[in-house]
Write a protein that holds these residues in place. Structure first.
Motif, PDB file in Angstrom:
ATOM      1  N   LYS A 156       8.710   4.057  -6.723  1.00  0.00           N
ATOM      2  CA  LYS A 156       7.424   3.629  -6.185  1.00  0.00           C
ATOM      3  C   LYS A 156       6.345   4.626  -6.626  1.00  0.00           C
ATOM      4  O   LYS A 156       6.589   5.830  -6.689  1.00  0.00           O
ATOM      5  CB  LYS A 156       7.509   3.615  -4.656  1.00  0.00           C
ATOM      6  N   PHE A 177       0.816  -1.220   0.000  1.00  0.00           N
ATOM      7  CA  PHE A 177       0.000   0.000   0.000  1.00  0.00           C
ATOM      8  C   PHE A 177       0.848   1.268   0.000  1.00  0.00           C
ATOM      9  O   PHE A 177       1.831   1.369   0.722  1.00  0.00           O
ATOM     10  CB  PHE A 177      -0.902   0.011   1.249  1.00  0.00           C
ATOM     11  N   MET A 178       0.372   2.232  -0.820  1.00  0.00           N
ATOM     12  CA  MET A 178       0.935   3.585  -0.772  1.00  0.00           C
ATOM     13  C   MET A 178       0.277   4.289   0.411  1.00  0.00           C
ATOM     14  O   MET A 178       0.913   5.080   1.099  1.00  0.00           O
ATOM     15  CB  MET A 178       0.595   4.317  -2.074  1.00  0.00           C
ATOM     16  N   SER A 179      -1.004   4.029   0.603  1.00  0.00           N
ATOM     17  CA  SER A 179      -1.756   4.527   1.747  1.00  0.00           C
ATOM     18  C   SER A 179      -2.908   3.571   2.012  1.00  0.00           C
ATOM     19  O   SER A 179      -3.337   2.836   1.129  1.00  0.00           O
ATOM     20  CB  SER A 179      -2.285   5.949   1.483  1.00  0.00           C
ATOM     21  N   ALA A 218       1.789   5.362  -6.689  1.00  0.00           N
ATOM     22  CA  ALA A 218       0.422   4.958  -6.345  1.00  0.00           C
ATOM     23  C   ALA A 218      -0.297   4.543  -7.623  1.00  0.00           C
ATOM     24  O   ALA A 218      -0.253   5.249  -8.627  1.00  0.00           O
ATOM     25  CB  ALA A 218      -0.316   6.114  -5.681  1.00  0.00           C
ATOM     26  N   ALA A 223       0.586   0.348  -3.890  1.00  0.00           N
ATOM     27  CA  ALA A 223       1.921   0.813  -4.263  1.00  0.00           C
ATOM     28  C   ALA A 223       2.491  -0.110  -5.324  1.00  0.00           C
ATOM     29  O   ALA A 223       2.762  -1.282  -5.062  1.00  0.00           O
ATOM     30  CB  ALA A 223       2.822   0.815  -3.041  1.00  0.00           C
ATOM     31  N   ALA A 276      -4.766   3.018  -1.397  1.00  0.00           N
ATOM     32  CA  ALA A 276      -4.104   3.103  -2.703  1.00  0.00           C
ATOM     33  C   ALA A 276      -2.995   2.059  -2.711  1.00  0.00           C
ATOM     34  O   ALA A 276      -2.275   1.918  -1.719  1.00  0.00           O
ATOM     35  CB  ALA A 276      -3.538   4.491  -2.941  1.00  0.00           C
ATOM     36  N   THR A 281      -7.060   3.703  -8.733  1.00  0.00           N
ATOM     37  CA  THR A 281      -7.951   2.926  -7.865  1.00  0.00           C
ATOM     38  C   THR A 281      -9.209   2.455  -8.592  1.00  0.00           C
ATOM     39  O   THR A 281     -10.046   1.778  -7.994  1.00  0.00           O
ATOM     40  CB  THR A 281      -8.367   3.765  -6.643  1.00  0.00           C
TER      41      THR A 281
END
Lengths: 132, 393
Positions: free
Chosen positions: A48, A11-13, A50, A20, A18, A53
Motif C-alpha cells: 500500500k 484513503f491513506m489519511s 500514498a 491509498a 491522501a 496529491t
C-alpha cells in the motif's frame, strides 16, 4: 470529531487527505484503489502507498443527468468526473468547483461532500482547480 | 493484392442469414430467437433437422439451448455463450470451431436479447469494485464513453463536429433500412445542438438498449455451395482481451504511458489470419455504442489513420458511395443494442452487402471484402473478415 468518508479503504489519511493506492515491488506499477496483486505482471509482492496529491486533468466530462442506483445524493446537480494524471498512475475522481475543464489543467486532491447520513456529512475524494 | 485462395475442406461459409426488426418487443425472448432462426433456415432453404451444431448467445435470463424444445429435439450439441457485447462474434467463432473440431457440415448461430428501456445498470461488485464507486455516481457507461472520446479528440486534434458527422450518417443509413429502429434522419446541427448527456456527447450520440435477434447458418467446405448461390467465406474471426495500458469501462485507475486496446489486437489478428490489410476492406461494421466509439475504432482497427477521421467523414468516405461505407444499416446508434444480437447483426449486414442483397442502401461496385468489429466490457474485442470469393479481386 472524525470525518466520515464513503469508503475508508480509499484513503491513506483523511486529514490531510491522501489516497491509498498500491505499488508492485517487481514492476513498479501503481494501481488505485489498493489491491493484493499486480494486474500488470501478476506478482503478489505489492504494498500500500500514498498517491501524489497534485496532478493534471487527463480527461473530463460533466454528468448532466442523475446516475442510477446505487448513486446517493442529497440533491442532484450536474457534476464533473475526470481522470487526473498524478504521475505514476492516472486516477478517476470527481472534479469539484466547476463543470467545465481543460485537459492539462492543474488540480489538487481534496474532500467533497457526497451525501448526508443521519445528519452528518459523508465525504468522498475529488480534485479541485488550483487557485490562480 | 490477391487473397490467398484456399479450397481447403475446413473453409467456413455463411450460407443463410436473417434478422428481426430491432426495437421494442412485447413478447418472450424465445419467440424472438425462434423468429431469427426460422428466418435463417428459410434463407438457405433447410430445416432445423439439417443443423448439426448450434451456438446461442444472450445477455438475458433464458437458456438459448432450451430453444430445442420448440425447434426440434434432434439431440444436437448446443453451446451457449455469454461474452457481453462480444457475444455474437464469440458465438460465431464457437460455431466455426465446433464444425471443424467435430468434423460437421452445418451449424446454426443465434444471438438475441430483449432489453427494457434504461437497462444496463451495473453493480460495482460485479466488476470487483467497492460500492462507493456506484454511490458516488462514477458507475455510468455514458461518462466512460465521454471520457474516452474527450481524450481521443484531444490527442489527435479532431473537433467535436466529427461526432455529429457520425450520428448524421447513422440515421441517414437507417432511414433506408427496413429493420433499423431509429430511422428518423438527424442533421449534423441537430446532433450537435441536442441535450448534452456527458460532455462532449449529446443525446443523439448514444445507442439505447432494445430487442432483436439475428441468426446465421454456417456450412463447411463444398457443402456451402449446395446450400447457397453466394456463400460468404468467414476468412477469419479473432477474439482478444485487454492488456496493461488499456482504457476500459469502470476503471478507477489507468496506467500512464502507451495506451493499448483489445480492438487494435483483435483487428490485427483478424487481418493477419485472413491474409489481408485494412486497405483491402470495402465495407465495414464498427462498434458504435456512441458516436465517439465509431471515430476511435476507425483508428484502432487501422481503417483510418488517427486524426484523419474528420476530413474523411467530410469527404464522404464512409457514405454508401465512399471509399469505405461504414455501418450501412445504421449501426448500434440506429439499431439499438440487444447485446446478444449485435455482433451477428454486423455480420448479417456485411453478408447481405457482399451478396448484393442489402436490405437498405447497397454498396455499389460488387464489394468483395468486408470486416466487422465488436468491443465491450470488461475489455474484449472480436473482429471478422468476410469474403465473397465469387467476386474477382
Amino acid at each position: 470529531m472524525s470525518i466520515e468518508v464513503v469508503d475508508s479503504t480509499l484513503f491513506m489519511s483523511v486529514e490531510p487527505v491522501a489516497l491509498a493506492g498500491s505499488v508492485c515491488r517487481v514492476c513498479n506499477s501503481h494501481v488505485f484503489p489498493s489491491m493484493g496483486s499486480c494486474p500488470t505482471c501478476s506478482s503478489v509482492d505489492v504494498t500500500k502507498i500514498a498517491l501524489p496529491t497534485m496532478g493534471t486533468i487527463w480527461s473530463w466530462t460533466t454528468q448532466h443527468f442523475p446516475p442510477k442506483a446505487p448513486f446517493r445524493t442529497d440533491e442532484f446537480a450536474p457534476f464533473s468526473i475526470g481522470y487526473v494524471d498524478l504521475g505514476p498512475v492516472i486516477v478517476e475522481g470527481w472534479l469539484v468547483g466547476k463543470t467545465h475543464w481543460v485537459i492539462g489543467e492543474s488540480v489538487r486532491l481534496t474532500l467533497a461532500k457526497a451525501w448526508t447520513h443521519e445528519g452528518s456529512p459523508v465525504y468522498t475524494y475529488g480534485f479541485e482547480a488550483l487557485e490562480r | 493484392m490477391s487473397v490467398k485462395k484456399d479450397n481447403s475442406k475446413d473453409n467456413i461459409y455463411v450460407v443463410g442469414a436473417a434478422r428481426t426488426e430491432f426495437g421494442r418487443f412485447d413478447g418472450e425472448d424465445n419467440d424472438l430467437a425462434e423468429r431469427g432462426i426460422r428466418g435463417a433456415l428459410d434463407d438457405c432453404g433447410i430445416s432445423w433437422t439439417d443443423i448439426q451444431f448450434a451456438v446461442g448467445g444472450t445477455n438475458g435470463e433464458t437458456k438459448p439451448d432450451n430453444l430445442v424444445s420448440r425447434l426440434g429435439l434432434t439431440g444436437l450439441p448446443f453451446v451457449t455463450v455469454k461474452n457481453g457485447c462480444a457475444t455474437g462474434a464469440v458465438a460465431l467463432m464457437s460455431a466455426r470451431n465446433g464444425l471443424i473440431a467435430e468434423d460437421l457440415d452445418i451449424a446454426c448461430v443465434v444471438g438475441y436479447d430483449n432489453h427494457a428501456r434504461g437497462a444496463f445498470g451495473a453493480s460495482p461488485a460485479r466488476y470487483g469494485i467497492g460500492e462507493w464507486y456506484g454511490e458516488t455516481g462514477m458507475m455510468v457507461t455514458t461518462s466512460y464513453f465521454a471520457l474516452k472520446i474527450q481524450r481521443y479528440l484531444f490527442e489527435h486534434g479532431i473537433s467535436e463536429r466529427t461526432l455529429g458527422y457520425a450520428s448524421a450518417k447513422a440515421f441517414a443509413y437507417a432511414q433506408e433500412h427496413p429493420y433499423a429502429w431509429r430511422r428518423k434522419p438527424v442533421s449534423v446541427a441537430e446532433a450537435m445542438d441536442a441535450d448534452m448527456i456527458n460532455d462532449p456527447l449529446t443525446r443523439f450520440m448514444f445507442c439505447s438498449p432494445d430487442a432483436g435477434a439475428v441468426s446465421l447458418i454456417l456450412a463447411r467446405g463444398s457443402r456451402a455451395f449446395d446450400l447457397c448461390e453466394t456463400p460468404i467465406r468467414l476468412a477469419s474471426v479473432a477474439l482478444r482481451g485487454r492488456r496493461p495500458g488499456s482504457f476500459e469501462v469502470f476503471s478507477p485507475w489507468l496506467s500512464p504511458g502507451d495506451r493499448t486496446s483489445p480492438s487494435i489486437d483483435a483487428a490485427k489478428a483478424a487481418f493477419n489470419q485472413a491474409g489481408i490489410t485494412p486497405a483491402d476492406v470495402q465495407v465495414a461494421q464498427l462498434q458504435d455504442t456512441d458516436s465517439g466509439a465509431e471515430v476511435i475504432h476507425l483508428g484502432e482497427t487501422g481503417l483510418a489513420d488517427h486524426g484523419d477521421q474528420e476530413a474523411a467523414y467530410r469527404n464522404g468516405d464512409f457514405d454508401i458511395d465512399g471509399r469505405l461505407p461504414v455501418n450501412t444499416d445504421g449501426g448500434l446508434l440506429a439499431n439499438g443494442e440487444p447485446v446478444g444480437a449485435s455482433g451477428l447483426r454486423q455480420v448479417h449486414e456485411i453478408v447481405r452487402q457482399l451478396q448484393g442483397r442489402a436490405d437498405g442502401m447497397q454498396v455499389p461496385g460488387s464489394p468483395r471484402i468486408g470486416f466487422t468489429h465488436v468491443y465491450g466490457a470488461p475489455g474484449i474485442s472480436a473482429c471478422t473478415v468476410l469474403i465473397n470469393e465469387g467476386v474477382q479481386p
